[in-house]
Scaffold this motif. Structure first.
Motif, PDB file in Angstrom:
ATOM      1  N   HIS A 207       6.064   9.645  -3.821  1.00  0.00           N
ATOM      2  CA  HIS A 207       5.193   8.785  -3.025  1.00  0.00           C
ATOM      3  C   HIS A 207       5.958   7.564  -2.534  1.00  0.00           C
ATOM      4  CE1 HIS A 207       1.553  11.058  -3.399  1.00  0.00           C
ATOM      5  NE2 HIS A 207       1.762  11.195  -4.700  1.00  0.00           N
TER       6      HIS A 207
ATOM      7  N   ARG B 138      -1.052   9.324   8.706  1.00  0.00           N
ATOM      8  CA  ARG B 138       0.329   9.666   9.075  1.00  0.00           C
ATOM      9  C   ARG B 138       0.541   9.517  10.576  1.00  0.00           C
ATOM     10  NH1 ARG B 138       3.827  14.896   6.957  1.00  0.00           N
ATOM     11  NH2 ARG B 138       5.842  14.120   7.716  1.00  0.00           N
TER      12      ARG B 138
ATOM     13  N   ALA C 121      -5.613   7.758  -1.804  1.00  0.00           N
ATOM     14  CA  ALA C 121      -4.912   6.598  -1.244  1.00  0.00           C
ATOM     15  C   ALA C 121      -5.383   6.318   0.181  1.00  0.00           C
ATOM     16  CB  ALA C 121      -3.408   6.844  -1.265  1.00  0.00           C
ATOM     17  N   LEU C 122      -5.630   7.386   0.945  1.00  0.00           N
ATOM     18  CA  LEU C 122      -6.067   7.223   2.326  1.00  0.00           C
ATOM     19  C   LEU C 122      -7.438   6.558   2.387  1.00  0.00           C
ATOM     20  CD1 LEU C 122      -5.061   7.814   5.169  1.00  0.00           C
ATOM     21  CD2 LEU C 122      -6.244  10.025   5.060  1.00  0.00           C
TER      22      LEU C 122
ATOM     23  N   VAL D 240       3.642   2.476   2.416  1.00  0.00           N
ATOM     24  CA  VAL D 240       3.221   2.582   3.812  1.00  0.00           C
ATOM     25  C   VAL D 240       2.959   1.210   4.443  1.00  0.00           C
ATOM     26  CG1 VAL D 240       2.238   4.876   3.533  1.00  0.00           C
ATOM     27  CG2 VAL D 240       0.792   2.869   3.147  1.00  0.00           C
TER      28      VAL D 240
ATOM     29  N   GLU E  11       0.876  -1.178   0.000  1.00  0.00           N
ATOM     30  CA  GLU E  11       0.000   0.000   0.000  1.00  0.00           C
ATOM     31  C   GLU E  11       0.912   1.226   0.000  1.00  0.00           C
ATOM     32  OE1 GLU E  11      -3.126  -0.261  -0.454  1.00  0.00           O
ATOM     33  OE2 GLU E  11      -3.328  -2.416  -0.058  1.00  0.00           O
ATOM     34  N   THR E  12       0.464   2.304  -0.626  1.00  0.00           N
ATOM     35  CA  THR E  12       1.339   3.462  -0.852  1.00  0.00           C
ATOM     36  C   THR E  12       0.612   4.771  -0.540  1.00  0.00           C
ATOM     37  OG1 THR E  12       0.671   3.680  -3.178  1.00  0.00           O
ATOM     38  CG2 THR E  12       2.518   2.186  -2.686  1.00  0.00           C
ATOM     39  N   THR E  13       1.382   5.857  -0.499  1.00  0.00           N
ATOM     40  CA  THR E  13       0.800   7.182  -0.241  1.00  0.00           C
ATOM     41  C   THR E  13       0.150   7.778  -1.480  1.00  0.00           C
ATOM     42  OG1 THR E  13       2.871   8.328  -0.792  1.00  0.00           O
ATOM     43  CG2 THR E  13       2.558   7.665   1.510  1.00  0.00           C
TER      44      THR E  13
ATOM     45  N   SER F  58      -0.300  10.836   3.049  1.00  0.00           N
ATOM     46  CA  SER F  58      -0.911  10.099   1.943  1.00  0.00           C
ATOM     47  C   SER F  58      -1.896  11.016   1.223  1.00  0.00           C
ATOM     48  CB  SER F  58      -1.662   8.864   2.449  1.00  0.00           C
ATOM     49  OG  SER F  58      -0.777   7.874   2.908  1.00  0.00           O
ATOM     50  N   GLU F  59      -2.025  10.827  -0.075  1.00  0.00           N
ATOM     51  CA  GLU F  59      -3.047  11.554  -0.815  1.00  0.00           C
ATOM     52  C   GLU F  59      -4.433  11.097  -0.354  1.00  0.00           C
ATOM     53  OE1 GLU F  59      -2.400  11.073  -4.991  1.00  0.00           O
ATOM     54  OE2 GLU F  59      -0.906  12.682  -5.051  1.00  0.00           O
TER      55      GLU F  59
END
Length: 232
Positions: A19, A61, A53-54, A22, A9-11, A49-50
């Motif tokens: 980016h 965070r 994405a969140l 996470v 999973e990423t920001t 995170s954008e």
């Protein structure tokens, strides 16, 4: 054959824009059986995170600020995947992020550690052209329970991907392999000269039931019971 199913999973969507990963998870499979070995980390990306994405993974965070950074777990991760076939859904996305993180950690790219990378999204598109082939759609198609997947999570997704992969690749050849590896081994060579056949004859009651069954078939098929004709 050692395989590792991996998910991240990423920001955001683009590592070139800064980016980061996470969450990372990997589960191990040998000879089409999960071994129970797994690797799973939440990671501090050192950035927000954008919003999109969140909404997907829900990892804020605040939750991630006390977690390890990627470079701190990089060696353990590379040891886990070393010499295994990596199986990833939409592999270019995850590999792009992993190579970016490895570059920041001054380490070599993924292909130096894993001899083969299989993209299950590409495989699914070949098997089911023109259909939805995301992980949820594949779980539904192959009747795999994904009810726990309210948010995307790397570990759960890696485990679901392993089940989906087994379902997608469960052909005749793999079935024979499973039978050979899981069942007892028998000697297929039989000496026919010494073979004594045992014949069990039907009892009178069994013969009567058989005759009655043929009569029923004869009546239902309007006189076309093949076995009754052969016996007459």
């Amino acid at each position: 054959m050692r395989q590792v199913f991996l998910d991240t999973e990423t920001t955001g969507l683009e590592p070139k824009l800064g980016h980061r990963i996470v969450e990372i998870a990997a589960v191990e499979m040998c000879n089409r059986q999960l071994t129970g070995r797994q690797l799973h980390y939440y990671l501090n990306p050192e950035r927000e995170s954008e919003a999109g994405a969140l909404q997907i993974h829900g990892l804020t965070r605040e939750f991630l600020q006390d977690k390890q950074k990627f470079y701190e777990i990089a060696t353990e991760f590379l040891d886990f995947i070393n010499d295994a076939e990596l199986i990833i859904h939409n592999a270019p996305f995850d590999i792009g992020f992993l190579n970016h993180e490895l570059g920041l950690a001054k380490l070599q790219t993924i292909n130096k550690y894993s001899p083969q990378i299989t993209d299950t999204l590409k495989l699914a598109k070949e098997l089911h052209p023109g259909k939805r082939n995301n992980l949820d759609a594949l779980c539904e198609r192959y009747q795999i329970d994904n009810s726990r997947r309210t948010l995307h999570g790397a570990l759960l997704d890696a485990e679901l991907l392993a089940e989906v992969y087994l379902a997608m690749t469960r052909g005749q050849e793999s079935l024979l392999i499973e039978l050979e590896t899981s069942g007892p081994v028998f000697n297929s060579t039989v000496n026919m000269d010494n073979l004594e056949l045992i014949v069990l004859t039907a009892s009178l009651d069994e013969l009567a039931l058989h005759t009655q069954q043929l009569e029923n078939i004869e009546r239902e098929s309007n006189g076309k019971c093949l076995w009754k004709n052969l016996m007459s």
